[in-house]
Design a protein around this motif. Structure first.
Motif, PDB file in Angstrom:
ATOM      1  N   LYS A  25      41.035  37.481  23.875  1.00  0.00           N
ATOM      2  CA  LYS A  25      41.668  38.245  24.947  1.00  0.00           C
ATOM      3  C   LYS A  25      41.418  39.730  24.731  1.00  0.00           C
ATOM      4  O   LYS A  25      41.300  40.195  23.595  1.00  0.00           O
ATOM      5  N   VAL A  26      41.340  40.467  25.840  1.00  0.00           N
ATOM      6  CA  VAL A  26      41.202  41.919  25.777  1.00  0.00           C
ATOM      7  C   VAL A  26      42.408  42.555  26.473  1.00  0.00           C
ATOM      8  O   VAL A  26      42.770  42.161  27.587  1.00  0.00           O
ATOM      9  N   GLU A  41      35.182  46.580  31.945  1.00  0.00           N
ATOM     10  CA  GLU A  41      35.855  45.714  32.912  1.00  0.00           C
ATOM     11  C   GLU A  41      34.868  44.743  33.570  1.00  0.00           C
ATOM     12  O   GLU A  41      35.140  43.542  33.702  1.00  0.00           O
ATOM     13  N   ILE A  44      33.747  42.047  31.049  1.00  0.00           N
ATOM     14  CA  ILE A  44      34.818  41.078  30.793  1.00  0.00           C
ATOM     15  C   ILE A  44      34.905  40.063  31.927  1.00  0.00           C
ATOM     16  O   ILE A  44      34.998  38.847  31.702  1.00  0.00           O
ATOM     17  N   TYR A  51      41.919  38.599  29.961  1.00  0.00           N
ATOM     18  CA  TYR A  51      42.302  40.003  29.776  1.00  0.00           C
ATOM     19  C   TYR A  51      43.598  40.286  30.523  1.00  0.00           C
ATOM     20  O   TYR A  51      44.022  39.527  31.402  1.00  0.00           O
ATOM     21  N   ALA A  72      40.707  44.276  21.581  1.00  0.00           N
ATOM     22  CA  ALA A  72      40.310  42.886  21.762  1.00  0.00           C
ATOM     23  C   ALA A  72      40.756  42.041  20.577  1.00  0.00           C
ATOM     24  O   ALA A  72      40.756  42.506  19.436  1.00  0.00           O
TER      25      ALA A  72
END
Length: 244
Positions: A25-26, A41, A44, A51, A72
């Motif tokens: 996950k970010v 962005e 991702i 995210y 992250a």
């Protein structure tokens, strides 16, 4: 979030994704702008990485260094793809057993399920990229290290895995109360996959429409449901009982 599984800084995260690192996950700072941030962005979203946008205060709590508005979480394990998982399991046994988790989101439940799956000889666990619990320190601890001993696959959607399994001759069985059949009425002797739903919602209705069979646990008390990890254990051990 464990510090030794973090990457922070926009450029560092971009390079990690581009190099093939498995990102769980970010966390992105709300309201942040700039060309480099926009590049992150876009990357991702293109790679379908989980995210969320959070206040800068949360980022500061996660890491008080110069994170530049992006942190992250790296996965401590490498995931396998669905094609490889099914192929290897089918080569190893005539009756593979898979477990699909439809957005189980509690890390301790996730870890307990992984531990039980390893103990019952499950050939692989399939999870969705978004919406479920991450593989992190709590997961590893609760699984008693089983997370390193069983293949785990991530798919864009549980439906993707379901279609692939069915096309490979594997029966998909949903653990759900929305049926008259108990797990003792269902055969687990052939190649099969069991789907367990999330703690609150259960299995997504759109997924439930596609399964080959449904089964529930008989509940004799006043409480209407079991913890998902306990229910999963009951299903897996019934599969083992039938196969012995």
């Amino acid at each position: 979030m464990e510090k030794d599984t973090q990457i922070f800084g926009i450029r560092a995260i971009i390079e990690a994704i581009q190099s093939g690192k498995t990102i769980d996950k970010v966390f992105l700072q709300k309201g942040l702008r700039g060309d480099l941030f926009q590049e992150l962005e876009t990357l991702i979203k293109r790679e379908n990485i989980n995210y969320s946008y959070v206040p800068v205060e949360k980022l500061n709590r996660l890491n008080n260094k110069n994170h530049q508005g992006a942190i992250a979480q790296i996965s401590p394990i490498d995931f396998v793809d669905i094609e490889t998982l099914v192929m290897q399991a089918s080569e190893a046994t005539k009756t593979p057993l898979f477990l699909l988790l439809d957005q189980v989101n509690d890390v301790r439940n996730f870890g307990a399920i992984i531990r039980t799956a390893e103990c019952t000889g499950v050939n692989g666990i399939i999870i969705q990229k978004k919406g479920g619990a991450p593989v992190n320190g709590d997961t590893i601890k609760t699984s008693a290290g089983a997370v390193f001993k069983i293949p785990i696959c991530k798919v864009d959607h549980i439906k993707d895995a379901l279609f692939h399994l069915q096309a490979s001759g594997i029966k998909v069985i949903a653990a759900t109360e929305k049926t008259d059949n108990t797990l003792y009425d269902i055969s687990f002797k052939e190649p099969c996959a069991i789907i367990m739903g999330s703690e609150g919602r259960g299995i997504n209705p759109s997924v439930l429409k596609l399964v080959d069979d449904k089964a529930k646990l008989p509940l004799l008390g006043e409480i209407e449901s079991l913890n998902v990890s306990v229910a999963c254990g009951a299903f897996l051990y019934e599969a083992i009982r039938q196969r012995r």
